[in-house]
Design a protein around this motif. Structure first.
Motif, PDB file in Angstrom:
ATOM      1  N   LYS A   1     -30.825 -75.982 -27.356  1.00  0.00           N
ATOM      2  CA  LYS A   1     -31.326 -76.380 -26.188  1.00  0.00           C
ATOM      3  C   LYS A   1     -31.366 -75.261 -25.019  1.00  0.00           C
ATOM      4  O   LYS A   1     -32.059 -74.871 -24.333  1.00  0.00           O
ATOM      5  CB  LYS A   1     -30.484 -77.434 -25.531  1.00  0.00           C
ATOM      6  CG  LYS A   1     -30.816 -78.181 -24.476  1.00  0.00           C
ATOM      7  CD  LYS A   1     -30.138 -79.448 -24.306  1.00  0.00           C
ATOM      8  CE  LYS A   1     -30.872 -80.001 -22.810  1.00  0.00           C
ATOM      9  NZ  LYS A   1     -30.087 -81.403 -22.659  1.00  0.00           N
TER      10      LYS A   1
ATOM     11  N   ASP B   1     -31.322 -72.027 -25.830  1.00  0.00           N
ATOM     12  CA  ASP B   1     -32.375 -70.862 -25.972  1.00  0.00           C
ATOM     13  C   ASP B   1     -33.798 -71.382 -25.499  1.00  0.00           C
ATOM     14  O   ASP B   1     -34.474 -70.503 -24.967  1.00  0.00           O
ATOM     15  CB  ASP B   1     -32.412 -70.609 -27.601  1.00  0.00           C
ATOM     16  CG  ASP B   1     -31.394 -70.012 -28.226  1.00  0.00           C
ATOM     17  OD1 ASP B   1     -30.621 -69.231 -27.456  1.00  0.00           O
ATOM     18  OD2 ASP B   1     -30.994 -69.872 -29.453  1.00  0.00           O
ATOM     19  N   ARG B   2     -33.963 -72.519 -25.594  1.00  0.00           N
ATOM     20  CA  ARG B   2     -35.320 -73.176 -25.200  1.00  0.00           C
ATOM     21  C   ARG B   2     -35.315 -73.173 -23.491  1.00  0.00           C
ATOM     22  O   ARG B   2     -36.459 -72.818 -22.985  1.00  0.00           O
ATOM     23  CB  ARG B   2     -35.590 -74.571 -25.368  1.00  0.00           C
ATOM     24  CG  ARG B   2     -36.123 -74.961 -27.123  1.00  0.00           C
ATOM     25  CD  ARG B   2     -36.664 -76.212 -27.139  1.00  0.00           C
ATOM     26  NE  ARG B   2     -36.051 -77.341 -26.546  1.00  0.00           N
ATOM     27  CZ  ARG B   2     -35.410 -78.471 -26.971  1.00  0.00           C
ATOM     28  NH1 ARG B   2     -35.706 -78.409 -28.233  1.00  0.00           N
ATOM     29  NH2 ARG B   2     -35.110 -79.060 -26.238  1.00  0.00           N
ATOM     30  N   ARG B   3     -34.333 -73.461 -22.982  1.00  0.00           N
ATOM     31  CA  ARG B   3     -34.220 -73.258 -21.479  1.00  0.00           C
ATOM     32  C   ARG B   3     -34.327 -71.872 -21.257  1.00  0.00           C
ATOM     33  O   ARG B   3     -35.102 -71.599 -20.352  1.00  0.00           O
ATOM     34  CB  ARG B   3     -32.956 -73.697 -21.107  1.00  0.00           C
ATOM     35  CG  ARG B   3     -32.995 -74.239 -19.544  1.00  0.00           C
ATOM     36  CD  ARG B   3     -31.670 -74.892 -19.120  1.00  0.00           C
ATOM     37  NE  ARG B   3     -31.492 -76.052 -19.883  1.00  0.00           N
ATOM     38  CZ  ARG B   3     -30.111 -76.849 -19.900  1.00  0.00           C
ATOM     39  NH1 ARG B   3     -29.159 -76.095 -19.243  1.00  0.00           N
ATOM     40  NH2 ARG B   3     -30.100 -77.957 -20.540  1.00  0.00           N
ATOM     41  N   LYS B   4     -33.668 -70.878 -21.937  1.00  0.00           N
ATOM     42  CA  LYS B   4     -33.990 -69.510 -21.686  1.00  0.00           C
ATOM     43  C   LYS B   4     -35.308 -68.867 -21.655  1.00  0.00           C
ATOM     44  O   LYS B   4     -35.989 -68.146 -20.718  1.00  0.00           O
ATOM     45  CB  LYS B   4     -33.078 -68.519 -22.431  1.00  0.00           C
ATOM     46  CG  LYS B   4     -31.533 -68.453 -21.895  1.00  0.00           C
ATOM     47  CD  LYS B   4     -31.029 -67.593 -22.859  1.00  0.00           C
ATOM     48  CE  LYS B   4     -29.288 -67.235 -22.654  1.00  0.00           C
ATOM     49  NZ  LYS B   4     -28.796 -66.559 -23.625  1.00  0.00           N
ATOM     50  N   LYS B   5     -36.010 -69.438 -22.704  1.00  0.00           N
ATOM     51  CA  LYS B   5     -37.372 -68.971 -23.103  1.00  0.00           C
ATOM     52  C   LYS B   5     -38.389 -69.793 -22.100  1.00  0.00           C
ATOM     53  O   LYS B   5     -39.343 -68.903 -21.543  1.00  0.00           O
ATOM     54  CB  LYS B   5     -37.710 -69.394 -24.477  1.00  0.00           C
ATOM     55  CG  LYS B   5     -37.260 -68.638 -25.612  1.00  0.00           C
ATOM     56  CD  LYS B   5     -37.676 -69.313 -26.703  1.00  0.00           C
ATOM     57  CE  LYS B   5     -37.124 -68.639 -28.086  1.00  0.00           C
ATOM     58  NZ  LYS B   5     -37.758 -69.379 -29.227  1.00  0.00           N
ATOM     59  N   TYR B   6     -38.051 -70.967 -21.671  1.00  0.00           N
ATOM     60  CA  TYR B   6     -38.803 -71.715 -20.453  1.00  0.00           C
ATOM     61  C   TYR B   6     -38.709 -70.866 -19.180  1.00  0.00           C
ATOM     62  O   TYR B   6     -39.698 -70.541 -18.464  1.00  0.00           O
ATOM     63  CB  TYR B   6     -38.431 -73.059 -20.369  1.00  0.00           C
ATOM     64  CG  TYR B   6     -39.124 -73.453 -19.265  1.00  0.00           C
ATOM     65  CD1 TYR B   6     -40.351 -73.887 -19.155  1.00  0.00           C
ATOM     66  CD2 TYR B   6     -38.504 -73.935 -18.027  1.00  0.00           C
ATOM     67  CE1 TYR B   6     -41.222 -74.360 -18.009  1.00  0.00           C
ATOM     68  CE2 TYR B   6     -39.022 -74.428 -16.900  1.00  0.00           C
ATOM     69  CZ  TYR B   6     -40.456 -74.590 -16.982  1.00  0.00           C
ATOM     70  OH  TYR B   6     -41.170 -75.278 -15.871  1.00  0.00           O
ATOM     71  N   THR B   7     -37.395 -70.473 -18.829  1.00  0.00           N
ATOM     72  CA  THR B   7     -36.933 -69.921 -17.560  1.00  0.00           C
ATOM     73  C   THR B   7     -37.939 -68.415 -17.540  1.00  0.00           C
ATOM     74  O   THR B   7     -38.490 -67.987 -16.440  1.00  0.00           O
ATOM     75  CB  THR B   7     -35.799 -69.488 -17.434  1.00  0.00           C
ATOM     76  OG1 THR B   7     -35.048 -71.019 -17.441  1.00  0.00           O
ATOM     77  CG2 THR B   7     -35.338 -68.889 -15.898  1.00  0.00           C
ATOM     78  N   ARG B   8     -37.532 -67.720 -18.552  1.00  0.00           N
ATOM     79  CA  ARG B   8     -38.429 -66.414 -18.664  1.00  0.00           C
ATOM     80  C   ARG B   8     -39.860 -66.466 -18.522  1.00  0.00           C
ATOM     81  O   ARG B   8     -40.486 -65.594 -18.138  1.00  0.00           O
ATOM     82  CB  ARG B   8     -37.836 -65.594 -19.968  1.00  0.00           C
ATOM     83  CG  ARG B   8     -36.443 -65.318 -19.940  1.00  0.00           C
ATOM     84  CD  ARG B   8     -36.054 -64.409 -20.935  1.00  0.00           C
ATOM     85  NE  ARG B   8     -34.481 -63.985 -21.015  1.00  0.00           N
ATOM     86  CZ  ARG B   8     -33.707 -63.758 -22.062  1.00  0.00           C
ATOM     87  NH1 ARG B   8     -34.316 -63.670 -23.472  1.00  0.00           N
ATOM     88  NH2 ARG B   8     -32.746 -63.390 -21.771  1.00  0.00           N
ATOM     89  N   LYS B   9     -40.303 -67.581 -19.303  1.00  0.00           N
ATOM     90  CA  LYS B   9     -41.838 -67.597 -19.085  1.00  0.00           C
ATOM     91  C   LYS B   9     -42.246 -68.071 -17.756  1.00  0.00           C
ATOM     92  O   LYS B   9     -43.243 -67.410 -17.487  1.00  0.00           O
ATOM     93  CB  LYS B   9     -42.431 -68.787 -20.186  1.00  0.00           C
ATOM     94  CG  LYS B   9     -43.411 -69.149 -20.075  1.00  0.00           C
ATOM     95  CD  LYS B   9     -43.898 -70.257 -21.187  1.00  0.00           C
ATOM     96  CE  LYS B   9     -45.153 -70.895 -21.505  1.00  0.00           C
ATOM     97  NZ  LYS B   9     -45.739 -71.690 -20.327  1.00  0.00           N
ATOM     98  N   VAL B  10     -41.705 -68.852 -17.171  1.00  0.00           N
ATOM     99  CA  VAL B  10     -42.188 -69.187 -15.781  1.00  0.00           C
ATOM    100  C   VAL B  10     -41.936 -68.061 -14.815  1.00  0.00           C
ATOM    101  O   VAL B  10     -42.756 -67.859 -13.957  1.00  0.00           O
ATOM    102  CB  VAL B  10     -41.215 -70.435 -15.237  1.00  0.00           C
ATOM    103  CG1 VAL B  10     -41.349 -70.474 -13.906  1.00  0.00           C
ATOM    104  CG2 VAL B  10     -41.384 -71.806 -16.064  1.00  0.00           C
TER     105      VAL B  10
ATOM    106  N   GLU C   1     -44.736 -65.547 -15.521  1.00  0.00           N
ATOM    107  CA  GLU C   1     -46.068 -66.345 -15.170  1.00  0.00           C
ATOM    108  C   GLU C   1     -46.099 -65.891 -13.494  1.00  0.00           C
ATOM    109  O   GLU C   1     -47.052 -65.737 -12.954  1.00  0.00           O
ATOM    110  CB  GLU C   1     -46.089 -67.407 -15.574  1.00  0.00           C
ATOM    111  CG  GLU C   1     -46.546 -67.848 -16.845  1.00  0.00           C
ATOM    112  CD  GLU C   1     -46.624 -69.200 -17.568  1.00  0.00           C
ATOM    113  OE1 GLU C   1     -46.031 -70.141 -16.730  1.00  0.00           O
ATOM    114  OE2 GLU C   1     -46.774 -69.217 -18.747  1.00  0.00           O
TER     115      GLU C   1
END
Length: 188
Positions: free
Chosen positions: A4, A6-15, A18
């Motif tokens: 969870k 890791d997904r949150r980190k990926k999402y944060t970095r993605k946002v 962008e």
């Protein structure tokens, strides 16, 4: 629990990426602030700083990720076979198409000029390694030839991106490969 995170980190970095790219499309990096990036991303500044030291670090990480992806991709092909060269060029153009806005922004006047240089270095070293020795060119000839072909291809790709990709990746790959292999005789 760690999945969870890791997904949150990926999402944060993605946002964050962008948001940064959208700002870079509008103005030079020197005019961008971490505060602006965070406002667009709807993320607080302390979260930003857990991932990146500043917006220059963010830009460097974006570029490194692209360079790594392209290097990995290029090294999965052998350039000595014409059909494989065409497929490789097409797949690279498809990658650029999927990331059109990012490439358009990073290769624009607001982008980092060293990014284009790094792209050229990767493509040139790949080309020299896989094409120069197969065609009995000495080291200097290989370097000049790869500079000629790669800089031309990059500028054609930049023009293609700026023109909203009026041709498909397949059509562009054929054109670029023909220009590289046959020069202007392609037009006759």
């Amino acid at each position: 629990m760690s999945e969870k995170l890791d997904r949150r980190k990926k999402y944060t970095r993605k946002v964050l990426k962008e948001s940064f790219i959208s700002l870079l499309a509008e103005k030079p990096i020197a005019s961008i602030t971490v505060k602006e990036i965070c406002e667009i991303a709807d993320i607080n500044r302390s979260t930003f700083y857990t991932h990146y030291s500043d917006h220059y670090d963010l830009m460097e990480k974006i570029e490194e990720e692209i360079i790594e992806d392209l290097s990995e991709y290029l090294n999965s092909y052998s350039f000595t076979i014409d059909e494989e060269s065409l497929q490789m060029t097409q797949k690279l153009l498809e990658y650029i198409t999927r990331n059109q806005f990012m490439f358009q922004t990073l290769l624009s006047k607001n982008g980092d000029p060293t990014f284009e240089e790094r792209l050229m270095e990767i493509a040139q070293s790949f080309m020299i390694k896989n094409w120069g020795s197969a065609n009995q060119l000495d080291e200097q000839q290989s370097r000049y030839f790869s500079t000629f072909v790669v800089s031309g291809a990059i500028n054609v790709i930049k023009d293609w991106i700026e023109g909203n990709m009026g041709k498909s990746p397949e059509e562009m790959a054929v054109m670029i490969n023909h220009f590289a292999n046959y020069g202007v005789s392609y037009l006759e």
